[in-house]
Enzyme design. Structure first.
Site, short mmCIF file in Angstrom:
data_model
loop_
_atom_site.label_atom_id
_atom_site.label_comp_id
_atom_site.label_asym_id
_atom_site.label_seq_id
_atom_site.Cartn_x
_atom_site.Cartn_y
_atom_site.Cartn_z
N HIS A 11 0.82 -1.21 0.00
CA HIS A 11 0.00 0.00 0.00
C HIS A 11 0.86 1.26 0.00
CE1 HIS A 11 -2.80 -2.82 2.45
NE2 HIS A 11 -3.03 -2.96 1.15
N LYS A 33 6.57 6.36 6.78
CA LYS A 33 6.14 5.54 7.90
C LYS A 33 7.34 5.09 8.72
CE LYS A 33 2.18 3.66 5.39
NZ LYS A 33 1.59 2.46 4.78
N TYR A 43 2.66 1.62 13.69
CA TYR A 43 3.40 2.53 12.82
C TYR A 43 2.92 3.97 12.92
CZ TYR A 43 -0.43 1.54 9.44
OH TYR A 43 -1.63 1.38 8.82
N ASP A 74 -6.49 -6.69 -1.64
CA ASP A 74 -5.06 -6.78 -1.94
C ASP A 74 -4.75 -7.75 -3.07
OD1 ASP A 74 -4.56 -4.87 -0.04
OD2 ASP A 74 -3.68 -6.22 1.42
#
Length: 183
Positions: free
Chosen positions: A62, A72, A132, A170
């Site tokens: 992603h 991130k 995260y 996904d």
């Protein structure tokens, strides 16, 4: 903290300084000054996310596009994952290449993924809690993704494909060639 550059410019594996004794351990998991000095750029995180998954769950690949692109800083609070970043910066000499890092509650490593990368992880332990920080807020219209088994990237997930648990969303992601451009 020890900031270890990866083969992909801007991505860092981060090893914490852990102080241990008979009671357990202490570590500083984030310090903005130390972090920015370690990666050589100013990044200001605005959102924290956490997920829980079972063995074989693959989440990704992603990313966010345009003004909503995200950097991130990821880590695992419990369990173990294989964490993957794919360079999708069109001008990059490493476009389409990936780097993977094993993150676990045991090794306490973190992984920094700058803007311009697709990201995903696969749970290697029975369960894992993944945490995260993001430097930009999530924006649904800016979502992008790349198929986890894109034949041009050839990610070695180090796990049997038939035992992977992947969301329908996904599985339907495009290859890097057909994916939304990050910029």
């Amino acid at each position: 903290m020890n900031f270890i550059p990866t083969k992909l410019s801007g991505c860092y594996s981060i090893e914490p300084k852990i102080i241990s004794d008979e009671r357990g351990y202490f570590m500083e998991s984030f310090n903005e000054n130390t972090f920015q000095n370690g990666i050589g750029q100013a990044v200001h995180f605005v959102q924290d996310n956490q997920s829980f998954s079972t063995k074989g769950v693959l989440r990704g690949l992603h990313y966010q596009t345009g003004e909503h692109a995200q950097a991130k800083l990821v880590r695992v609070i419990s369990g173990e994952v294989l964490d993957v970043a794919v360079d999708i910066r069109p001008e990059s000499s490493t476009f389409g290449q990936y780097v993977s890092v094993v993150l676990s509650a045991e090794n306490n490593k973190q992984f920094f993924i700058p803007r311009g990368f697709a990201h995903g992880f696969l749970v290697l332990s029975e369960t894992a809690t993944f945490f995260y920080k993001c430097d930009n807020f999530y924006n649904k219209e800016s979502e992008g993704g790349i198929l986890y088994n894109d034949p041009t990237i050839q990610i070695d997930w180090q796990f049997p494909k038939e035992k992977m648990l992947i969301s329908e969303k996904d599985i339907l992601l495009p290859t890097i060639e057909n994916a939304k451009k990050v910029w």
